[in-house]
Design an enzyme around this catalytic site. Structure first.
Site, PDB file in Angstrom:
ATOM      1  N   SER A   1     -54.020  31.677   1.843  1.00  0.00           N
ATOM      2  CA  SER A   1     -53.097  30.537   1.818  1.00  0.00           C
ATOM      3  C   SER A   1     -53.183  29.635   3.045  1.00  0.00           C
ATOM      4  CB  SER A   1     -51.656  31.032   1.655  1.00  0.00           C
ATOM      5  OG  SER A   1     -51.418  31.392   0.313  1.00  0.00           O
TER       6      SER A   1
ATOM      7  N   LYS B   1     -53.781  26.075   2.379  1.00  0.00           N
ATOM      8  CA  LYS B   1     -52.700  25.123   2.123  1.00  0.00           C
ATOM      9  C   LYS B   1     -52.544  24.112   3.264  1.00  0.00           C
ATOM     10  CE  LYS B   1     -49.836  27.957  -0.990  1.00  0.00           C
ATOM     11  NZ  LYS B   1     -50.620  29.195  -1.133  1.00  0.00           N
TER      12      LYS B   1
ATOM     13  N   SER C   1     -45.018  29.781   0.694  1.00  0.00           N
ATOM     14  CA  SER C   1     -46.425  29.741   0.303  1.00  0.00           C
ATOM     15  C   SER C   1     -46.554  29.692  -1.215  1.00  0.00           C
ATOM     16  CB  SER C   1     -47.176  30.960   0.862  1.00  0.00           C
ATOM     17  OG  SER C   1     -48.560  30.712   0.950  1.00  0.00           O
TER      18      SER C   1
END
Length: 403
Positions: A101, A104, A159
């Site tokens: 993640s 991101k 997340s």
């Protein structure tokens, strides 16, 4: 012996002629050198790879610099000064690994400037249909209107892959967003990243590096909204909303970055300003963190520690940040997070018109002086010889006309 004036002129002309011939037969010097074939360039050895592209630990300590932490087990890590972009130390900085993640960060860098910073959006079933199994979620429901800042809080704190899918749909779709992210990475000089799934979900071929993630974190801090979202520890998230997106009830969400929240026995890092953590079974634990102390902001990236359990990524990051603040000014940089300068575009000028090069002027010591000297000597000798022969010719006899 006394010579007549004409003889003296003849001798002078002959001397000049001899001088001209000697100059004419002299090997050309400067003129020939100017026309000589240039020597071919010498072959140069190929340049060595930059330090950050070499495997292993890269650091250039100066006298008095602290030793690097000895508890680092991550496959790749990097610590840098966020202000100057100077990399203080790194280990396998460009090793391509699954980012989880932390991808991101690049998604936010790409989509935040393209989407409205306020307003609402009603989530559809289609936008949630392709969220990967086992994804981290903030808890979006189709048919509800959400304020756009709430969607971003779902990305940064929980997340939430569901929030990423919705925002990517607003941005033109999953594939288009991935292509935009790829272009953004290249524009920042991040050449190790290959984007397949914008939310960081494991996908074949999706990779990044400790270097690239630090580049994304540094760029994110320059965006006030990015920096604000990345620093949030908790928020109230809407569980239901009115038609205009106003929450009718909420529940609490908390940032999953333990260095930011101080949860689960991981102490909050002093001066931390965010940015993003991640985990997948393929990527292991990943983390990009920024912290500020005494006017200096440092970035640390840690990817996939090999020992120490699920919280090792936080403790190894803590060790790197502690070392970085102690080492700042005591180590020479081993690289930079700044993108390489773009080469200047070559300007093609029209070729000059072809012209006949005029003969160079006579000058002593050059290969082009001989014609004038030769002609001058020859002319002087010829004139003297003509005058001398005319002077010595006997007078012609007078012949009477025939009759």
């Amino acid at each position: 012996m006394t010579r007549s004036p004409s003889a003296r002129r003849l001798l002078s002309g002959a001397t000049a002629l001899a001088a001209g011939l000697s100059v004419a037969l002299m090997p050309p010097l400067a003129g020939a050198a100017a026309l000589a074939e240039p020597a071919p360039p010498r072959a140069e050895a190929p340049p060595e790879p930059a330090l950050l592209h070499r495997p292993g630990v890269q650091v250039r300590p100066r006298p008095g610099a602290p030793a690097l932490p000895d508890d680092l087990s991550a496959l790749s890590w990097l610590v840098a000064d966020a202000g100057s972009g100077e990399v203080l130390a790194a280990h396998n900085a460009h090793l391509q690994l699954p980012p989880a993640s932390t991808m991101k960060t690049l998604f936010a860098l790409t989509a935040l400037p393209r989407l409205p910073r306020s307003g609402t959006h009603t989530v559809t079933e289609a936008e949630l249909a392709d969220v990967g199994e086992g994804s981290s979620l903030v808890g979006l429901y189709a048919g509800l209107a959400y304020r756009i800042p709430d969607l971003w809080r779902g990305v940064f704190l929980s997340s939430g892959n569901d929030a990423v899918h919705v925002l990517a749909s607003m941005n033109g779709g999953w594939t288009r967003t991935a292509a935009q992210m790829q272009a953004r990475a290249r524009a920042l000089g991040a050449a190790d990243t290959h984007v397949v799934s914008p939310d960081g979900y494991d996908a074949e071929g999706q990779v990044s590096s400790a270097y690239d993630l630090a580049v994304f974190g540094r760029a994110g801090l320059a965006d006030p909204d990015f920096a604000r979202y990345a620093a949030l520890t908790d928020a109230a998230f809407p569980g239901d909303t009115d038609a205009d997106g106003t929450p009718t009830w909420t529940y609490g969400i908390e940032n999953t970055n333990r260095l930011l929240t101080g949860e689960d026995g991981v102490g909050r890092y002093p001066g931390i300003v965010g940015i993003k953590n991640g985990y997948t079974s393929e990527a292991g634990y990943t983390l990009v963190t920024a912290a500020r102390r005494d006017g200096r902001t440092l970035l640390a990236t840690v990817m996939n520690p090999q020992q120490g359990g699920p919280f090792a990524v936080y403790e190894e990051t803590r060790s790197l940040l502690d070392w970085g603040f102690a080492a700042a000014g005591r180590v020479a940089p081993v690289g930079s997070l700044l993108p390489p300068p773009r080469p200047a575009r070559a300007v093609t000028a029209a070729p000059p018109p072809t012209a006949v090069r005029p003969a160079p002027a006579a000058a002593p010591g050059t290969g082009y002086a001989w014609p004038a000297a030769l002609l001058t000597g020859a002319a002087t000798a010829a004139t003297a010889w003509y005058r001398l022969r005319r002077r010595r010719r006997p007078a012609a006899a007078v012949v009477p006309p025939e009759g």
